[in-house]
Design an enzyme around this catalytic site. Structure first.
Site, PDB file in Angstrom:
ATOM      1  N   LYS A  86       0.832  -1.205   0.000  1.00  0.00           N
ATOM      2  CA  LYS A  86       0.000   0.000   0.000  1.00  0.00           C
ATOM      3  C   LYS A  86       0.876   1.268   0.000  1.00  0.00           C
ATOM      4  O   LYS A  86       0.638   2.185  -0.779  1.00  0.00           O
ATOM      5  CB  LYS A  86      -0.921   0.034   1.232  1.00  0.00           C
ATOM      6  CG  LYS A  86      -1.856  -1.168   1.343  1.00  0.00           C
ATOM      7  CD  LYS A  86      -2.755  -1.091   2.556  1.00  0.00           C
ATOM      8  CE  LYS A  86      -2.032  -1.114   3.898  1.00  0.00           C
ATOM      9  NZ  LYS A  86      -1.330  -2.381   4.206  1.00  0.00           N
ATOM     10  N   ARG A 113      -0.742  -8.888  13.113  1.00  0.00           N
ATOM     11  CA  ARG A 113      -1.356  -7.879  12.224  1.00  0.00           C
ATOM     12  C   ARG A 113      -2.144  -8.561  11.110  1.00  0.00           C
ATOM     13  O   ARG A 113      -3.195  -8.077  10.689  1.00  0.00           O
ATOM     14  CB  ARG A 113      -0.275  -6.964  11.641  1.00  0.00           C
ATOM     15  CG  ARG A 113       0.181  -5.898  12.633  1.00  0.00           C
ATOM     16  CD  ARG A 113       1.586  -5.383  12.355  1.00  0.00           C
ATOM     17  NE  ARG A 113       1.739  -4.756  11.068  1.00  0.00           N
ATOM     18  CZ  ARG A 113       2.914  -4.536  10.483  1.00  0.00           C
ATOM     19  NH1 ARG A 113       4.040  -4.886  11.086  1.00  0.00           N
ATOM     20  NH2 ARG A 113       2.980  -3.961   9.304  1.00  0.00           N
TER      21      ARG A 113
HETATM   22  P1  AP5 Z   1       4.856  -1.541   1.892  1.00  0.00           P
HETATM   23  O1  AP5 Z   1       4.535  -0.720   0.681  1.00  0.00           O
HETATM   24  O2  AP5 Z   1       5.547  -0.881   3.013  1.00  0.00           O
HETATM   25  O3  AP5 Z   1       3.532  -2.319   2.391  1.00  0.00           O
HETATM   26  P2  AP5 Z   1       2.278  -1.785   3.191  1.00  0.00           P
HETATM   27  O4  AP5 Z   1       1.081  -2.453   2.625  1.00  0.00           O
HETATM   28  O5  AP5 Z   1       2.280  -0.302   3.257  1.00  0.00           O
HETATM   29  O6  AP5 Z   1       2.575  -2.432   4.601  1.00  0.00           O
HETATM   30  P3  AP5 Z   1       2.426  -1.846   6.052  1.00  0.00           P
HETATM   31  O7  AP5 Z   1       3.195  -2.759   6.962  1.00  0.00           O
HETATM   32  O8  AP5 Z   1       2.764  -0.390   6.105  1.00  0.00           O
HETATM   33  O9  AP5 Z   1       0.885  -2.015   6.293  1.00  0.00           O
HETATM   34  P4  AP5 Z   1       0.157  -2.078   7.623  1.00  0.00           P
HETATM   35  O10 AP5 Z   1      -1.232  -1.954   7.196  1.00  0.00           O
HETATM   36  O11 AP5 Z   1       0.465  -3.247   8.481  1.00  0.00           O
HETATM   37  O12 AP5 Z   1       0.782  -0.856   8.464  1.00  0.00           O
HETATM   38  P5  AP5 Z   1       0.365   0.667   8.616  1.00  0.00           P
HETATM   39  O13 AP5 Z   1       1.579   1.483   8.669  1.00  0.00           O
HETATM   40  O14 AP5 Z   1      -0.692   1.019   7.651  1.00  0.00           O
HETATM   41  O15 AP5 Z   1       5.736  -2.780   1.394  1.00  0.00           O
HETATM   42  C1  AP5 Z   1       6.351  -3.645   2.323  1.00  0.00           C
HETATM   43  C2  AP5 Z   1       7.791  -3.936   1.887  1.00  0.00           C
HETATM   44  O16 AP5 Z   1       7.757  -4.693   0.693  1.00  0.00           O
HETATM   45  C3  AP5 Z   1       8.643  -2.700   1.584  1.00  0.00           C
HETATM   46  O17 AP5 Z   1       9.955  -2.941   2.026  1.00  0.00           O
HETATM   47  C4  AP5 Z   1       8.616  -2.585   0.049  1.00  0.00           C
HETATM   48  O18 AP5 Z   1       9.824  -2.030  -0.451  1.00  0.00           O
HETATM   49  C5  AP5 Z   1       8.440  -4.035  -0.375  1.00  0.00           C
HETATM   50  N1  AP5 Z   1       7.569  -4.180  -1.545  1.00  0.00           N
HETATM   51  C6  AP5 Z   1       6.433  -3.486  -1.831  1.00  0.00           C
HETATM   52  N2  AP5 Z   1       5.873  -3.934  -2.980  1.00  0.00           N
HETATM   53  C7  AP5 Z   1       6.674  -4.955  -3.404  1.00  0.00           C
HETATM   54  C8  AP5 Z   1       6.627  -5.829  -4.538  1.00  0.00           C
HETATM   55  N3  AP5 Z   1       5.647  -5.738  -5.454  1.00  0.00           N
HETATM   56  N4  AP5 Z   1       7.601  -6.765  -4.669  1.00  0.00           N
HETATM   57  C9  AP5 Z   1       8.614  -6.862  -3.743  1.00  0.00           C
HETATM   58  N5  AP5 Z   1       8.712  -6.052  -2.653  1.00  0.00           N
HETATM   59  C10 AP5 Z   1       7.744  -5.113  -2.489  1.00  0.00           C
HETATM   60  O19 AP5 Z   1      -0.319   0.661  10.064  1.00  0.00           O
HETATM   61  C11 AP5 Z   1       0.493   0.416  11.202  1.00  0.00           C
HETATM   62  C12 AP5 Z   1      -0.351   0.280  12.446  1.00  0.00           C
HETATM   63  O20 AP5 Z   1      -1.054   1.494  12.705  1.00  0.00           O
HETATM   64  C13 AP5 Z   1      -1.443  -0.779  12.397  1.00  0.00           C
HETATM   65  O21 AP5 Z   1      -0.937  -2.055  12.697  1.00  0.00           O
HETATM   66  C14 AP5 Z   1      -2.393  -0.271  13.482  1.00  0.00           C
HETATM   67  O22 AP5 Z   1      -1.830  -0.526  14.732  1.00  0.00           O
HETATM   68  C15 AP5 Z   1      -2.344   1.217  13.260  1.00  0.00           C
HETATM   69  N6  AP5 Z   1      -3.356   1.715  12.314  1.00  0.00           N
HETATM   70  C16 AP5 Z   1      -3.132   2.102  11.032  1.00  0.00           C
HETATM   71  N7  AP5 Z   1      -4.268   2.513  10.448  1.00  0.00           N
HETATM   72  C17 AP5 Z   1      -5.235   2.386  11.387  1.00  0.00           C
HETATM   73  C18 AP5 Z   1      -6.640   2.643  11.388  1.00  0.00           C
HETATM   74  N8  AP5 Z   1      -7.281   3.099  10.304  1.00  0.00           N
HETATM   75  N9  AP5 Z   1      -7.344   2.384  12.524  1.00  0.00           N
HETATM   76  C19 AP5 Z   1      -6.725   1.914  13.630  1.00  0.00           C
HETATM   77  N10 AP5 Z   1      -5.398   1.657  13.696  1.00  0.00           N
HETATM   78  C20 AP5 Z   1      -4.659   1.883  12.587  1.00  0.00           C
END
Ligand code: AP5
Ligand code: MG
Length: 226
Positions: free
Chosen positions: A19, A183
């Site tokens: 994402k 997660r």
């Molecule tokens: P990346 O692009 O970083 O993936 P992502 O989907 O953004 O993963 P996240 O871990 O950020 O998602 P998440 O939902 O768990 O965490 P968030 O920060 O939103 O890609 C991952 C890796 O893979 C990178 O190194 C990239 O380079 C590589 N990559 C990408 N695409 C690739 C490909 N095609 N091929 C190979 N490699 C690739 O949320 C964190 C925390 O915040 C949550 O756990 C929760 O506690 C809280 N939170 C967030 N939003 C809310 C909400 N709305 N309500 C309540 N709590 C919330």
């Protein structure tokens, strides 16, 4: 901008599905800001207040923050005048209640005149073993937060961020194996019910997110129409 191009986009997908990576690409191509709720919360968590400490404790363990807080933060960001030409939402909505709150805000008397209705919800589909590998190998620029991966995405010059020239890199506290597994469980239990909500509205498009980053972004380019 071509008329048929999608401008108000929600990115959904499991942790590590890409994402943030695809949101950054879309943001650059469309000239529209991408909001990562995770980044917003990690920023809040750097503070010294009671709320900041509570947020830090929750997100470091991979637990959701209270709905009320996520909704308030989203509204604060989304409706800033500079963001009214479109939005890319990453990590929000992440619960059915948040999806309904977002619709309510977009249709409220205050904001309906801005015509910011959601055009498209992209669901990045990636199996668990891929996302675990992606998350465990992820690191980011300490300064501008650009994303990298030990195996899949290196800076062009070793040790120097492509985007800002920064030389320090960090890893997220929630990027441990145990936390990722938790997660993923939360994604299935709490976030997955949002998928049929958008499907019923005719907004959902599923994208196979397993290929290399540029292959996935090319698929998204065709769907978004830029
Ligand atoms: P990346 O692009 O970083 O993936 P992502 O989907 O953004 O993963 P996240 O871990 O950020 O998602 P998440 O939902 O768990 O965490 P968030 O920060 O939103 O890609 C991952 C890796 O893979 C990178 O190194 C990239 O380079 C590589 N990559 C990408 N695409 C690739 C490909 N095609 N091929 C190979 N490699 C690739 O949320 C964190 C925390 O915040 C949550 O756990 C929760 O506690 C809280 N939170 C967030 N939003 C809310 C909400 N709305 N309500 C309540 N709590 C919330
Ligand atoms: Mg992310």
């Amino acid at each position: 901008m071509p008329e048929e191009m999608k401008r108000n986009i929600v990115l959904m997908g499991a942790p590590g599905s890409g994402k943030g990576t695809q949101g950054a690409i879309l943001s650059e191509k469309l000239g529209i800001k991408a909001f990562s709720m995770g980044d917003i919360l990690r920023n809040v968590a750097t503070g010294e207040t009671k709320e900041a400490k509570k947020v830090k404790a929750l997100i470091d363990k991979g637990n959701m923050v209270p709905d009320k807080l996520a909704i308030r933060l989203m509204e604060q960001e989304l409706f800033k005048p500079e963001n009214q030409k479109g939005f890319i939402l990453d990590g929000f909505p992440r619960e059915l209640s948040q999806a309904k709150a977002l619709d309510k805000a977009l249709n409220s008397r205050k904001y309906a005149k801005l015509h910011m209705d959601i055009d498209l919800v992209l669901l990045l589909q990636v199996p668990d073993d891929y996302v675990i590998e992606r998350i465990i190998g992820r690191y980011q620029c300490a300064k501008c937060k650009s994303l990298y991966h030990e195996k899949y995405k290196h800076p062009q010059v070793f040790g120097i961020c492509d985007e800002c020239g920064g030389k320090e890199f960090t890893r997220r506290a929630d990027d441990t194996y145990e936390t990722v597994v938790s997660r993923l469980r939360t994604f299935r239990r709490v976030t997955a019910p949002v998928i049929p909500y958008y499907e019923m509205k005719g907004l959902l498009v599923c994208v196979d997110g397993t290929g290399p980053i540029d292959v996935v972004s090319e698929k998204i380019r065709k769907i978004v129409g830029y």
